[in-house]
Design an enzyme around this catalytic site. Structure first.
Site: not given
Ligand SMILES: Cc1cc2nc3c(=O)[nH]c(=O)nc-3n(C[C@H](O)[C@H](O)[C@H](O)COP(=O)(O)OP(=O)(O)OC[C@H]3O[C@@H](n4cnc5c(N)ncnc54)[C@H](O)[C@@H]3O)c2cc1C
Length: 398
Positions: A34, A44, A48, A52
């Site tokens: 990370e 994450t 919100s 869901h």
């Molecule tokens: C405004 C908003 C409201 C939302 N509301 C909801 C909700 O109410 N309920 C729900 O279920 N979902 C909701 N979502 C969607 C949900 O937040 C995301 O779908 C989910 O958090 C995705 O998780 P992730 O681990 O894929 O991404 P992320 O949480 O973005 O994690 C990706 C990680 O990868 C890391 N990373 C990126 N590039 C690199 C690299 N080159 N090297 C090392 N690390 C790297 C980043 O730093 C980050 O920590 C919402 C999203 C947003 C933005």
């Protein structure tokens, strides 16, 4: 450093994947890399915080299946680990006649997706749930809940470490070298060799995917969602969660009212193009990233299709009066002075070359990598289910 599986990204999806892998095979050598110094610092930790129910999604889609399964896994996880959450329910509110068929369509989808005890509401029944709402009809969704996803992700991380996995914080993946049976993941501090890479890099998932494959023809378009908060003395206006009927042509749910597990009520988020992938403020601009977005043929097609909606969202971003007006559709007595500025999150929305905003989750498999290319909302709710799916795919290969 040799690993079985290297996960890029310490958000809900990457961490849930690590946890599910170690649950299924505790002997695996798993590392999560990370770039930030804490987990869950992007989507994450800035969303919100809604659990869901799965009511909106096309029956049979990955979103529908993973949301409902993920919902059950998440609620169990919160109970087992004593994570504060509340299954408070929500209402979806139609405010004019043309929304009634759309509302009915959402209700039917919910039933097809297996949701129990959904109820169509008349205007007066709506008031029994939310006395300050002015709608002409609604749906009550009893399953919807609230939680703090940062707390959930921190617990995933704690359990990964407990089970012998590793988490490297503050290391940005800058290159991936593919061999015949191994890949080397290079960060600015070290190199890690693994049998399989799992890309859960959220807003940078297209960039990481392109390091593992020539077949990735997608671009992540960042859409910022800005929130206001209700002033303390106005929190009584909202009992649970209040949502509008979403525009079926747009992948976002529209500004809504959300009670928070730690107290308080958020209003939002809107959806505006962010000029930087991790651009949480209007003034955040990264010219390289913005140039890439504008040059992407799919983005230009989105602009020609959705410019009117986009302009409306942009106007609401700069004008508190316009934002308030959108909320007043649901609750006419809300006034501009009832709202104080809140935070923001940035959504990673994959867009293809033809201007399609990918609606469903997308996982692309390569010889040495599994790329989570599109994990928008409800991927936080679905994280344990997506993690389970990836763990199954990965374990077949190892
Ligand atoms: C405004 C908003 C409201 C939302 N509301 C909801 C909700 O109410 N309920 C729900 O279920 N979902 C909701 N979502 C969607 C949900 O937040 C995301 O779908 C989910 O958090 C995705 O998780 P992730 O681990 O894929 O991404 P992320 O949480 O973005 O994690 C990706 C990680 O990868 C890391 N990373 C990126 N590039 C690199 C690299 N080159 N090297 C090392 N690390 C790297 C980043 O730093 C980050 O920590 C919402 C999203 C947003 C933005």
């Amino acid at each position: 450093m040799q690993y079985d599986i290297i996960i890029v990204g310490g958000g809900a999806v990457g961490l849930a994947t690590g946890l599910k892998l170690l649950n299924q095979n505790p002997a695996l050598k798993v590392v999560v890399i990370e770039k930030e110094t804490v987990v869950a610092n992007h989507q994450t930790g800035n969303n919100s915080n809604v659990i869901h129910s799965g009511i909106y999604y096309k029956p049979g889609s990955l979103k529908a299946r993973n949301c409902i399964h993920g919902y059950n896994l998440l609620v169990d996880f919160c109970q087992q680990n004593e994570i504060p959450h509340s299954i408070c329910g929500k209402v979806i509110v139609a405010t004019d006649e043309h929304e009634l068929p759309l509302l009915k369509n959402i209700f039917d989808r919910g039933q097809q997706n297996g949701l129990q005890n959904l109820k169509m509401l008349s205007a007066s029944e709506l008031k029994e749930h939310e006395p300050h709402v002015a709608g002409i009809a609604g749906i009550h969704v009893p399953q919807t809940g609230i939680v703090d996803y940062r707390v959930v992700a921190e617990k995933y991380a704690e359990l990964i470490l407990k089970k012998g996995g590793e988490i490297k914080l503050g290391e940005k993946v800058i290159d991936i070298q593919l061999g015949t049976s191994n890949a080397v993941v290079v960060t600015q501090k070290a190199s890690y060799t693994g049998k399989l890479i799992v890309n859960c890099a959220g807003l940078y998932s297209d960039k990481i995917a392109q390091l593992t494959s020539k077949n990735v023809d997608l671009k992540i378009i960042p859409f910022r969602g800005e929130y206001y908060k209700l002033k303390k003395e106005k929190e009584y206006l909202v009992k649970t969660l209040i949502y509008p009927v979403p525009d079926p042509n747009f992948p976002f749910l529209g500004v809504h009212f959300t009670t928070m597990v730690g107290g308080g009520v958020e209003c939002g988020p809107n959806a505006v193009l962010a000029f930087k992938r991790e651009g949480y403020k209007k003034s955040d601009i990264n010219l390289g990233e913005l140039g890439e977005t504008l040059a992407w043929p799919g983005f230009r097609k989105i602009v020609s299709k959705y410019w009117r909606t986009g302009m409306g969202e942009m106007y609401r971003s700069y004008s508190k009066a316009a934002f308030t007006k959108a909320l007043q559709k649901l609750m006419p007595e809300i006034k501009e002075e009832d709202l104080v500025a809140g935070g923001a999150g940035v959504r990673a929305q994959a867009c293809d070359r033809t201007g399609g905003l990918l609606d469903d989750f997308m996982i692309l498999e390569e010889k040495l990598a599994i790329n989570v290319c599109n994990a928008p909302s409800p991927a936080a709710t679905s994280s344990l289910s997506i993690g389970e799916t990836i763990a199954e795919l990965a374990l077949k290969r190892i």
